[in-house]
Design a protein around this motif. Structure first.
Motif, PDB file in Angstrom:
ATOM      1  N   VAL A  27      -2.967  -5.497   4.843  1.00  0.00           N
ATOM      2  CA  VAL A  27      -3.703  -4.290   4.469  1.00  0.00           C
ATOM      3  C   VAL A  27      -4.411  -4.532   3.132  1.00  0.00           C
ATOM      4  N   CYS A  28      -5.740  -4.443   3.142  1.00  0.00           N
ATOM      5  CA  CYS A  28      -6.508  -4.790   1.941  1.00  0.00           C
ATOM      6  C   CYS A  28      -6.808  -3.578   1.076  1.00  0.00           C
ATOM      7  N   ASP A  53      -9.647   5.214   4.509  1.00  0.00           N
ATOM      8  CA  ASP A  53      -8.197   4.990   4.486  1.00  0.00           C
ATOM      9  C   ASP A  53      -7.537   5.493   5.775  1.00  0.00           C
ATOM     10  N   GLU A  54      -8.070   6.584   6.347  1.00  0.00           N
ATOM     11  CA  GLU A  54      -7.487   7.124   7.598  1.00  0.00           C
ATOM     12  C   GLU A  54      -7.647   6.111   8.732  1.00  0.00           C
ATOM     13  N   ILE A  55      -8.825   5.513   8.804  1.00  0.00           N
ATOM     14  CA  ILE A  55      -9.063   4.514   9.865  1.00  0.00           C
ATOM     15  C   ILE A  55      -8.166   3.285   9.624  1.00  0.00           C
ATOM     16  N   VAL A  56      -8.091   2.855   8.379  1.00  0.00           N
ATOM     17  CA  VAL A  56      -7.275   1.678   8.053  1.00  0.00           C
ATOM     18  C   VAL A  56      -5.810   1.959   8.400  1.00  0.00           C
ATOM     19  N   ASN A  57      -5.373   3.170   8.108  1.00  0.00           N
ATOM     20  CA  ASN A  57      -4.003   3.583   8.419  1.00  0.00           C
ATOM     21  C   ASN A  57      -3.760   3.544   9.936  1.00  0.00           C
ATOM     22  N   SER A  91      -1.581   4.554  -0.815  1.00  0.00           N
ATOM     23  CA  SER A  91      -0.858   5.649  -0.156  1.00  0.00           C
ATOM     24  C   SER A  91      -1.582   6.114   1.096  1.00  0.00           C
ATOM     25  N   GLY A  92      -2.931   6.065   1.109  1.00  0.00           N
ATOM     26  CA  GLY A  92      -3.661   6.471   2.319  1.00  0.00           C
ATOM     27  C   GLY A  92      -3.501   5.478   3.457  1.00  0.00           C
ATOM     28  N   SER A  93      -3.591   4.195   3.142  1.00  0.00           N
ATOM     29  CA  SER A  93      -3.577   3.181   4.207  1.00  0.00           C
ATOM     30  C   SER A  93      -2.181   2.968   4.785  1.00  0.00           C
ATOM     31  N   LEU A  94      -1.143   3.258   3.980  1.00  0.00           N
ATOM     32  CA  LEU A  94       0.229   3.037   4.463  1.00  0.00           C
ATOM     33  C   LEU A  94       0.929   4.352   4.821  1.00  0.00           C
ATOM     34  N   ALA A  95       0.176   5.452   4.831  1.00  0.00           N
ATOM     35  CA  ALA A  95       0.790   6.774   5.065  1.00  0.00           C
ATOM     36  C   ALA A  95       1.571   6.805   6.379  1.00  0.00           C
ATOM     37  N   GLY A  96       2.743   7.395   6.327  1.00  0.00           N
ATOM     38  CA  GLY A  96       3.512   7.607   7.554  1.00  0.00           C
ATOM     39  C   GLY A  96       4.331   6.411   7.995  1.00  0.00           C
ATOM     40  N   LEU A  97       4.241   5.292   7.274  1.00  0.00           N
ATOM     41  CA  LEU A  97       5.063   4.131   7.648  1.00  0.00           C
ATOM     42  C   LEU A  97       6.433   4.267   6.986  1.00  0.00           C
ATOM     43  N   SER A 108       7.897   3.436  -5.740  1.00  0.00           N
ATOM     44  CA  SER A 108       8.082   4.879  -5.924  1.00  0.00           C
ATOM     45  C   SER A 108       7.909   5.647  -4.615  1.00  0.00           C
ATOM     46  N   GLU A 109       7.080   5.161  -3.677  1.00  0.00           N
ATOM     47  CA  GLU A 109       6.937   5.904  -2.407  1.00  0.00           C
ATOM     48  C   GLU A 109       7.933   5.472  -1.330  1.00  0.00           C
ATOM     49  N   TRP A 110       8.310   4.185  -1.329  1.00  0.00           N
ATOM     50  CA  TRP A 110       9.136   3.691  -0.209  1.00  0.00           C
ATOM     51  C   TRP A 110      10.472   3.072  -0.647  1.00  0.00           C
ATOM     52  N   GLY A 111      10.708   2.979  -1.960  1.00  0.00           N
ATOM     53  CA  GLY A 111      12.014   2.511  -2.430  1.00  0.00           C
ATOM     54  C   GLY A 111      12.044   1.035  -2.797  1.00  0.00           C
TER      55      GLY A 111
END
Ligand code: PGA
Length: 262
Positions: A133-134, A114-118, A156-162, A204-207
């Protein structure tokens, strides 16, 4: 179209198939089969191997074909000593619009976390392109009742920080691994349930605005025969098509799914 203003996106992932001559033939046949009405109802992208991109780009440009060019993978760095890799800026220079990141084959066969995908998703965005994002679970995870938690972790891992606006503009593909290339398709109800789950995770994470905007594709043995029913589901906004995208006739029939809906 479903009762929302998300324009569906039908994407053909050619995987490691078609040399550049075959790629030219396929895009030409596809352009011949699709009409203005099709492009008005649906966005279409094709994702050839890297070695075909320039050839397909040239045909798309010369014939003014409204099909978006896509890639199947990318490296997260802009340039450097990464033998064998291709950078986001190289893809952007070829007018690539969509880049698949974290396909299950990349995750399972090439160890992408997930870190690499992110990192790849962020690099694609930084170069002005849209990531697809798959995510998706294995059969064992589904049987063990862990499908939703697996997908939640990947999202949540792949989209973290967006930020929310970015998430609202991107594409997520739900591809249950057991349905990829197997001829097994998730039932429209199962696919809808997971795509709805993904949308509520995003809410729930981004609205709410991000959840209403993000396009969620289903992938896994999508064919002309099952596309209309899958696409009728309220949270399914497109399809990521592997095997059936290699043939221009089959793929164009998938793109034309609205004609086959009641
Ligand atoms: P498939 O592949 O349509 O051949 O099942 C889907 C995918 O991996 O994108």
């Amino acid at each position: 179209m479903a009762s929302n203003d998300r324009k569906p996106l039908i994407s053909g992932n050619w995987k490691m198939n078609h040399n550049h001559f075959e790629a030219i033939q396929t895009i030409q046949k596809l352009a011949y089969a699709l009409e203005k009405d099709d492009y008005e109802a649906v966005d279409v992208s094709v994702h050839p191997p890297f070695t075909d991109l320039r050839s397909v780009q040239t045909v798309i440009q010369a014939d003014d074909i409204p099909i978006a060019l896509g890639a199947q993978n990318v490296h997260q760095e802009t340039s450097g000593a990464f033998t064998g890799e291709v950078s986001p800026t190289m893809l952007a220079k070829l007018d690539v619009s969509y880049v698949i990141v974290g396909h299950s084959e990349r995750r399972e066969l090439f160890g992408e976390t997930d870190e690499i995908v992110n990192a790849k998703a962020k690099a694609v965005l930084a170069a002005g392109m849209t990531p697809i994002v798959c995510c998706g679970e294995t059969l064992e995870e589904r049987t063990a009742g862990q499908a939703e938690s697996k997908v939640a972790g990947q999202i949540s891992g792949s989209l973290a920080g967006l930020d929310a606006a970015t998430v609202g503009d991107l594409v997520v593909a739900y591809e249950p691994i057991w349905a990829i290339g197997t001829g097994e398709t998730a039932t429209p109800e199962d696919a809808q349930q997971m795509c709805g789950h993904i949308r509520s995770l995003i809410e729930s994470e981004w609205g709410a605005a991000a959840a209403a905007g993000v396009r969620i594709q289903y992938g896994g043995s999508v064919k002309p025969g099952n596309a209309p029913e899958l696409m009728a589901q309220p949270d399914i906004d497109g399809a990521l098509v592997g095997g059936a995208s290699l043939d221009a006739d089959d793929f164009s029939r998938i793109v034309k799914y609205p004609l086959y809906q009641a």
